[in-house]
Scaffold this active site. Structure first.
Site, PDB file in Angstrom:
ATOM      1  N   GLY A 199     -16.229   4.981  -3.730  1.00  0.00           N
ATOM      2  CA  GLY A 199     -15.617   5.873  -2.717  1.00  0.00           C
ATOM      3  C   GLY A 199     -15.172   4.979  -1.473  1.00  0.00           C
ATOM      4  O   GLY A 199     -14.855   5.348  -0.294  1.00  0.00           O
ATOM      5  N   GLU A 207       0.985  -1.179  -0.186  1.00  0.00           N
ATOM      6  CA  GLU A 207       0.025   0.133   0.174  1.00  0.00           C
ATOM      7  C   GLU A 207       0.934   1.268  -0.056  1.00  0.00           C
ATOM      8  O   GLU A 207       1.922   1.333   0.634  1.00  0.00           O
ATOM      9  CB  GLU A 207      -1.145  -0.065   1.237  1.00  0.00           C
ATOM     10  CG  GLU A 207      -2.177   0.284   1.071  1.00  0.00           C
ATOM     11  CD  GLU A 207      -2.935  -0.309  -0.040  1.00  0.00           C
ATOM     12  OE1 GLU A 207      -3.177  -0.063  -1.161  1.00  0.00           O
ATOM     13  OE2 GLU A 207      -3.669  -1.496   0.531  1.00  0.00           O
ATOM     14  N   HIS A 208       0.616   2.197  -0.937  1.00  0.00           N
ATOM     15  CA  HIS A 208       1.218   3.460  -1.026  1.00  0.00           C
ATOM     16  C   HIS A 208       2.563   3.374  -1.404  1.00  0.00           C
ATOM     17  O   HIS A 208       3.775   3.945  -1.190  1.00  0.00           O
ATOM     18  CB  HIS A 208       1.116   4.509   0.129  1.00  0.00           C
ATOM     19  CG  HIS A 208      -0.121   4.726   0.395  1.00  0.00           C
ATOM     20  ND1 HIS A 208      -0.660   6.003  -0.192  1.00  0.00           N
ATOM     21  CD2 HIS A 208      -1.098   4.225   1.383  1.00  0.00           C
ATOM     22  CE1 HIS A 208      -1.686   6.093   0.313  1.00  0.00           C
ATOM     23  NE2 HIS A 208      -2.170   5.231   1.163  1.00  0.00           N
ATOM     24  N   SER A 257     -25.954   7.475 -17.053  1.00  0.00           N
ATOM     25  CA  SER A 257     -25.606   6.528 -15.868  1.00  0.00           C
ATOM     26  C   SER A 257     -26.761   6.203 -15.319  1.00  0.00           C
ATOM     27  O   SER A 257     -27.584   6.767 -14.785  1.00  0.00           O
ATOM     28  CB  SER A 257     -24.919   7.404 -14.933  1.00  0.00           C
ATOM     29  OG  SER A 257     -24.926   7.017 -13.648  1.00  0.00           O
ATOM     30  N   LEU A 298     -12.088   0.689  -3.298  1.00  0.00           N
ATOM     31  CA  LEU A 298     -12.105  -0.611  -4.112  1.00  0.00           C
ATOM     32  C   LEU A 298     -11.938  -0.410  -5.717  1.00  0.00           C
ATOM     33  O   LEU A 298     -12.237  -1.055  -6.619  1.00  0.00           O
ATOM     34  CB  LEU A 298     -13.530  -1.381  -4.021  1.00  0.00           C
ATOM     35  CG  LEU A 298     -13.455  -1.910  -2.577  1.00  0.00           C
ATOM     36  CD1 LEU A 298     -15.008  -2.594  -2.337  1.00  0.00           C
ATOM     37  CD2 LEU A 298     -12.501  -2.709  -2.016  1.00  0.00           C
ATOM     38  N   SER A 299     -11.481   1.000  -5.785  1.00  0.00           N
ATOM     39  CA  SER A 299     -11.155   1.409  -7.282  1.00  0.00           C
ATOM     40  C   SER A 299     -12.194   1.445  -8.125  1.00  0.00           C
ATOM     41  O   SER A 299     -12.167   0.817  -9.208  1.00  0.00           O
ATOM     42  CB  SER A 299     -10.121   0.342  -8.006  1.00  0.00           C
ATOM     43  OG  SER A 299      -8.826   1.016  -7.266  1.00  0.00           O
ATOM     44  N   SER A 328     -13.198   4.090  -9.380  1.00  0.00           N
ATOM     45  CA  SER A 328     -13.169   5.109 -10.496  1.00  0.00           C
ATOM     46  C   SER A 328     -12.149   4.265 -11.377  1.00  0.00           C
ATOM     47  O   SER A 328     -12.212   4.367 -12.758  1.00  0.00           O
ATOM     48  CB  SER A 328     -12.336   6.376  -9.916  1.00  0.00           C
ATOM     49  OG  SER A 328     -11.263   5.862  -9.018  1.00  0.00           O
ATOM     50  N   ASP A 376      -4.053   0.463  -9.683  1.00  0.00           N
ATOM     51  CA  ASP A 376      -5.474  -0.001  -9.830  1.00  0.00           C
ATOM     52  C   ASP A 376      -5.938  -0.063 -11.207  1.00  0.00           C
ATOM     53  O   ASP A 376      -6.705  -1.208 -11.587  1.00  0.00           O
ATOM     54  CB  ASP A 376      -6.351   1.376  -9.398  1.00  0.00           C
ATOM     55  CG  ASP A 376      -6.101   1.684  -7.821  1.00  0.00           C
ATOM     56  OD1 ASP A 376      -5.321   0.714  -7.180  1.00  0.00           O
ATOM     57  OD2 ASP A 376      -6.456   2.578  -7.325  1.00  0.00           O
ATOM     58  N   GLU A 419      -7.133   9.940 -14.328  1.00  0.00           N
ATOM     59  CA  GLU A 419      -7.621  10.413 -13.029  1.00  0.00           C
ATOM     60  C   GLU A 419      -6.486  11.389 -12.607  1.00  0.00           C
ATOM     61  O   GLU A 419      -7.129  12.266 -11.742  1.00  0.00           O
ATOM     62  CB  GLU A 419      -7.097   8.952 -12.000  1.00  0.00           C
ATOM     63  CG  GLU A 419      -7.212   9.143 -10.794  1.00  0.00           C
ATOM     64  CD  GLU A 419      -8.515   8.583 -10.158  1.00  0.00           C
ATOM     65  OE1 GLU A 419      -9.161   7.803 -11.068  1.00  0.00           O
ATOM     66  OE2 GLU A 419      -9.218   8.810  -9.095  1.00  0.00           O
TER      67      GLU A 419
END
Ligand code: GLA
Length: 409
Positions: free
Chosen positions: A144, A56-57, A90, A147-148, A150, A194, A182
């Site tokens: 949000g 992570e990160h 949408s 879990l990606s 976007s 992601d 993004e």
């Protein structure tokens, strides 16, 4: 840390595939196209979200990551137009957006469409000639929640353009266009993990990715294990700015460490010994940020080996250490995520727990033996609600294939 060769898998992968079944999200998206536009869609596409097992990160520090694509994501169903206009409905927001591919601007009233515009913009900058389309868009990931959702929308949009415009876009270019969309259109300086996982994930596997060279392999997710995800319900409202701030702190750390370690171009080039030896070059906060990234890179490598050998006790320890490092050194956990990890700690059939994704709210990931899943779910729901008053979303995911194209029909 010296560059580490990607593992050469000498044994056959454990099979953990689920049979190809009609995907309910794609079916619902196609039905919605029929309802809104009339007629059957010519093309349907689905791109999954991801959970990150560990790492992570680390992606924006040229490090290692180990995400898996999951069996939920974003679908697009529709057909090409002969002009340069996109008409997009949408189904989740019950809103329609219309725009020309010759004039792409963000629209604060329809943020969801910005991701598609951002992808179109990047592909066009890459020299691809796009055709307009009309389509319905629908997702089944919690939004949000880390879990990606976007990245899954961006990859779905890129794959949909590829098909409807009759293009052949190399995988890496497609992934980079999704990431750049993004960065440029949404303003989050996220890494490549992601969209990479969303496009190139494999059923039953986690993607072991070297974010410097972009070399990748697939590590087995133990068969018979559920990727259990608990959504804390804490909205990641600060995620954008706090995320970009972490990124800046890492860059500051590299610049300072390079005084003592001239070959250091990113935190990927730093070892834990270096941090001990040259830590005096860093302020206390930046020191902790750097220590997380450097130790997390090593944990990814250890995790890949542990999964390969089926050493689940080791997997559990590594996931716990990762969570502690994200909480104490990187400062991206929150009391609700810590509570979920704590509630899971002594559950039967558990092989590891940690926060997953950017943090600041969002989700935790737990590896749970299939037979223990129902009991695990009940304990997590009850325990979390009792302490916080929030009913958590608790989901069972499988490691799934990356983006798929289907003919609409
Ligand atoms: C977000 C970003 C990724 C990655 C993670 C943290 O999901 O989109 O690129 O940096 O946070 O690991």
């Amino acid at each position: 840390m010296a560059d580490v060769a990607i593992v050469d898998w000498k044994h056959p992968f454990t099979q953990n595939r689920v049979p190809n079944m009609p995907n309910p999200l794609i079916e619902r998206t196609k039905d919605e196209f029929l309802r809104i536009f009339g007629g059957k869609p010519e093309v349907a596409v689905m791109a999954p979200g991801r959970v990150n097992l560990i790492g992570e990160h680390t992606d924006y520090n040229e490090g290692f990551v180990l995400p898996a694509a999951v069996d939920r994501g974003t679908a697009l169903a529709g057909e090409a137009r002969d002009d340069r206009k996109v008409v997009l409905y949408s189904a989740d927001y019950r809103q329609q957006a219309e725009f020309s591919l010759d004039s792409l601007f963000p629209d604060p009233a329809r943020r969801w469409a910005d991701y598609v515009k951002g992808v179109a913009d990047q592909l066009q900058r890459g020299g691809f000639h796009l055709k307009g389309f009309r389509a319905v868009l629908k997702g089944d990931l919690p939004r949000g929640a880390g879990l990606s959702s976007s990245a899954s929308l961006e990859v779905a949009a890129a794959v949909f353009f590829q098909k409807t415009s009759g293009l052949s876009i190399p995988d890496l270019e497609l992934v980079k266009a999704a990431q750049a969309a993004e960065n440029a259109f949404v303003g989050v300086q996220c890494g490549i993990m992601d969209p990479f996982a969303s496009h190139l994930g494999k059923a039953g596997r986690a993607l072991f990715l070297d974010c410097r060279s972009l070399e990748h392999q697939w590590a087995p997710v133990p068969p018979g294990w559920t990727l259990a995800v608990c959504d804390s319900g804490v909205e990641r409202t600060l995620a954008g700015s706090a995320y970009n701030e972490r990124r800046r702190q890492c860059e500051e750390g590299v610049r300072a460490l390079a005084v003592g370690i001239p070959h250091a171009k990113s935190l990927r080039d730093i070892s834990l010994c270096d941090i001990e030896k040259h830590g005096n070059l860093l302020g206390p906060v930046v020191l902790r940020r750097c220590r997380h990234v450097v130790s997390e890179n090593q944990r990814v490598l250890d995790m890949v080996e542990a999964l390969k050998d089926g050493r689940l006790e080791r997997v559990k320890v590594l996931m716990e250490e990762s969570h502690e490092s994200l909480r104490d050194d990187y400062g991206v956990s929150c009391p609700e995520l810590d509570l979920l990890v704590e509630l899971a700690r002594n559950q039967p059939g558990l092989s590891g727990s940690r926060m997953t994704g950017a943090g600041f709210g969002g989700c935790t990931l737990h590896l749970v033996k299939d037979g223990a899943w129902e009991a695990f779910k009940a304990v997590m729901q009850e325990g979390y609600e009792k302490k916080t008053g929030i009913k958590p979303g608790v989901y069972a995911f499988r490691a799934a294939d990356g983006a798929k194209i289907l003919n609409g029909g």
